[in-house]
Each structure stands twice: as C-alpha cells, then as structure tokens.
Enzyme design. Structure first.
Site, PDB file in Angstrom:
ATOM      1  N   LYS A  71       5.461 -28.261 -16.703  1.00 24.27           N
ATOM      2  CA  LYS A  71       4.058 -28.058 -17.090  1.00 24.27           C
ATOM      3  C   LYS A  71       3.900 -27.169 -18.326  1.00 24.27           C
ATOM      4  O   LYS A  71       2.888 -27.267 -19.040  1.00 24.27           O
ATOM      5  CB  LYS A  71       3.292 -27.430 -15.931  1.00 24.27           C
ATOM      6  CG  LYS A  71       3.044 -28.365 -14.757  1.00 24.27           C
ATOM      7  CD  LYS A  71       1.943 -29.342 -15.046  1.00 24.27           C
ATOM      8  CE  LYS A  71       1.505 -30.091 -13.796  1.00 24.27           C
ATOM      9  NZ  LYS A  71       0.347 -30.951 -14.038  1.00 24.27           N
ATOM     10  N   SER A 127      10.855 -32.217 -11.152  1.00 21.72           N
ATOM     11  CA  SER A 127       9.803 -31.641 -11.989  1.00 21.72           C
ATOM     12  C   SER A 127       9.575 -30.148 -11.814  1.00 21.72           C
ATOM     13  O   SER A 127       8.976 -29.517 -12.672  1.00 21.72           O
ATOM     14  CB  SER A 127       8.482 -32.373 -11.725  1.00 21.72           C
ATOM     15  OG  SER A 127       8.108 -32.243 -10.363  1.00 21.72           O
TER      16      SER A 127
END
Length: 423
Positions: free
Chosen positions: A60, A316
């Site tokens: 992110k 992720s």
C-alpha cells in the site's frame, strides 16, 4: 491530467512506469522468492512476491507515496486525510513522514492493534490516528467529512489513478525480477487498486499473462460490481480478512476490471487460515489474512492453470496481530473438517462424561470445549461440546458411535446462528 479523468481506463502502463521512477529512491524493490512447498503441492512453478518485506510490510505504501508526492505545495500545506483498515494508513503515515506532510488517519475499530501501533510509529509527529466505526466504509465517511470541513486532501486507499498506478509497480517489478513474463499473476482484491494497477501495466506490456483476482468469500465486492455493471455495496461483509474486507469497490478500479476482464475467484476464509498457518509453519512467513489470499487461491478449480505453469502470487502484507492466531487456528481446523461442535444432553450422574468419552471419541480425538448450557432438571443437563478430530476422515465413524450412545446429541452445523458465536 490522468488524475482528473472520470474512469479507471485512463490509467496506463506509462503511468505505472512513471510511478516506478518516483519510488526508485524511496522504496526498494521487494524480493521475489520461489516457493518449493506450493510448487510441489499444486504442480506449478510458484513464486511469491514478498510485499510483506517492504518498509511498511505492505504494497500500500506504493500508491500512497505516488499520490502524495504529486501534490502541490498548497495542497501539502493543508495536510492529508485517509481511511484505512490498516495497511493504507501505514503507507500514508510513511509517506507523510518522508514528505513532511501532516496527516490524519481514520481506522475502523476492527483494525488489529498491531496495525494501529505501526501507523503511529511510522508517522511519528506527522500523523494523528482516529479509531471509530465498525468497517472501512465507516472510517471512509469520517475521512471524507474531515476533508470537506478542513480542506485536507483525501488520499484514497484504492480509487484514484495515482494510487492505482503506484500499486501497479508491483507487476512491473515481478517481470523485471523474474526476467520474463510469468504465465499468471494472482493478486488479492479488496477495493481493487492492486488489481487495477496490475491490469493497467500487464495488459499493455505483456497481454498474454493471465491475471487472477482473489477475493475473500465474505467480501467479494469486485465480483458483484462486474455482475451488476458498476460498484455496488455488499449487503454484509465478513471483516476477518481486514485488508480486503471492502463493502464496495471504486469507480476507477471497477472500470479497469470491466475493461480488462481479469479472472476472479473467491477464497473461503477457512482456506486462507490454512494457508496462513502453512506459510508460518513451513516457510517461516508471517502473513496477514489478505496477504495469504493469493497463495490460498492456488488449487481452486476456477483457476484452470496448466500443470507446470509459472505463477506469481502477490503476498500483499505481513501486518498480522499475533493475538489473532487462536482464531486463525480455529477457522483452519473447521475448514479442514477437523473441528466440530455438538449439543449433548448428559445425565446428571457420576461417570456420565467419562462414559461419553470412552464410547464416542477415537484414539486421536480430543475434547477442546465443554460448557454446560443450562440444567433443565435434576436428571439431565445439555452441554456444548467441541471436538477436534485427529483426521477429518474420522468424522463418519464418530457420528456412527454417537448414534449408538444413549445421550441425546445435536450437531451444531456451520450455517447455524449458534456457530457464529463459536468462531
């Protein structure tokens, strides 16, 4: 300019490459590791893109920094605000500290404590953390209201072309590190930023790569959006996969998915938990639930990958609160068919429990929960009993033994309302 366009179709491979240049001196490339366990298990050549090993343990930061680095001096002076389930907040906090911008971060109450603490640590004096609301969408509403009243720039977690382009740098790195384009890339999907960026770059530069989006079964918002022809809110959301539990995808991310038609699969939360434990116990990798989404999708029939195909799974994020592992183990056991619950009516007499254990349990089975629900009368009392089997295939034999004992026994099925209080 790209950021003013109304649809995600405007995000291009060139936008992703420009974002990669901005990140060059700020965020080093994350490792790409071949995983022998997953390769053998699924008959594929499986690689893990280790976004859990970057500066904030999540991809992110790429989108947050790319967007914030493009703000004007006037915009930076007003500060920024964002909503997040945790990882986007950490990316914004990191970028705020690096760029010297004041940031206000809204987190839903479901955000693990570990992520809250990391946001505060990464942002330092530049970040104010506000916790409130039950879901990401509640936090997003509060962030929008703050932006309207103060003029602070809203930093979307996924639905902005600059955010999407930043996330797409993951795909660019994969091909550069591998040295060739893989047969398939599997990415986790929440709001769709990583999926959108991956589609934008790969569809232009390597159109032969199969792109698979893995959604949690309890929050498959992109599948719903594609089915309905636009972003549509889910009626209910299972918040367990907190990094991907988004009620509604964005306009930009939906537009990219609608244009480039990725293959979408839904992954049961229990299967994600099994993979989290395998990553930890076999590979020494601490993954959060959303981080394990992509490797957990391997083996699903819907993938349709040929044997021996080279597949890259984007791991992720690794921001998992260790206090959650008890729940993770519980969900994994239930998914594997090893954990079951029963309501058992016991006679109120000495030795009743011992006889039940002797007559019902197999040599490798164990009682993990025993609680009297209430005592109806002097003769009987119903108890909630949790049983962990040594192997899932032992269930049929145990149920047969239960039919032969005098106790009244009712199985608590996974779709029962009572079951939701046990997991």
């Amino acid at each position: 300019m790209t950021e003013q366009t109304p649809t995600g179709q405007a995000v291009t491979a060139s936008d992703v490459e420009a974002a990669a240049r901005r990140l060059d001196d700020v965020i080093p490339p994350t490792p790409l590791h071949r995983n022998e366990r997953l390769s053998r298990q699924h008959g594929l050549d499986v690689w893990l893109k280790r976004e859990d090993l970057n500066s904030v343990r999540s991809y992110k930061v790429r989108g947050a920094y790319n967007l914030m680095s493009r703000l004007s001096d006037e915009q930076r002076s007003l500060g920024v605000v964002c909503a997040s389930a945790g990882n986007h907040a950490q990316g914004v906090a990191y970028a705020a500290a690096a760029l010297g911008v004041e940031a206000r971060v809204y987190l839903p109450r479901t955000t693990p404590r570990q992520k809250r603490q990391r946001v505060a640590w990464l942002g330092g004096k530049h970040v104010q953390v506000v916790v409130g609301g039950e879901t990401y969408d509640d936090a997003a509403a509060a962030a929008r209201a703050h932006s309207v009243t103060t003029g602070a720039v809203l930093i979307p977690a996924f639905d902005d072309p600059r955010t999407i382009a930043g996330q797409g740098t993951v795909a660019k790195e994969i091909v550069e590190q591998l040295g060739y384009a893989p047969d398939a890339v599997i990415v986790p999907v929440g709001g769709g930023g990583l999926l959108g960026g991956t589609l934008a770059w790969l569809r232009e530069r390597h159109p032969g790569v199969a792109i698979v989006g893995a959604e949690p079964q309890g929050a498959a918002s992109m599948a719903l959006a594609l089915e309905r022809g636009g972003p549509t809110p889910l009626e209910t959301v299972d918040p367990f996969v907190d990094g991907a539990a988004v009620r509604m995808v964005g306009e930009h991310t939906h537009a990219l998915a609608a244009r480039h038609t990725p293959r979408l699969v839904t992954v049961p939360e229990g299967r994600i938990c099994v993979e989290m434990l395998d990553l930890y116990q076999s590979d020494g990798v601490i993954s959060e639930p959303a981080g394990a989404l992509a490797p957990a999708a391997l083996g699903l029939d819907a993938l349709g990958l040929p044997e021996g195909a080279t597949v890259v799974c984007v791991l992720s994020g690794g921001n998992n609160d260790l206090s959650r592992y008890a729940e993770i183990v519980e969900r994994a056991l239930i998914h594997e068919g090893k954990k079951h619950y029963f309501l058992v009516e016991f006679p109120q007499e000495p030795g009743a429990l011992r006889r039940f254990l002797d007559d019902v349990l197999g040599p490798d089975d164990d009682i993990t929960l025993f609680e009297y629900v209430k005592r109806n009368n002097r003769e009987t009392g119903p108890a909630l009993v949790g049983i962990e089997l040594g192997a899932a295939e032992n269930l049929a034999a145990m149920l047969e033994r239960m039919r032969r004992v005098p106790h009244r026994i009712e199985r608590v099925e996974p779709d029962s309302p009572l079951f939701s209080f046990l997991t």
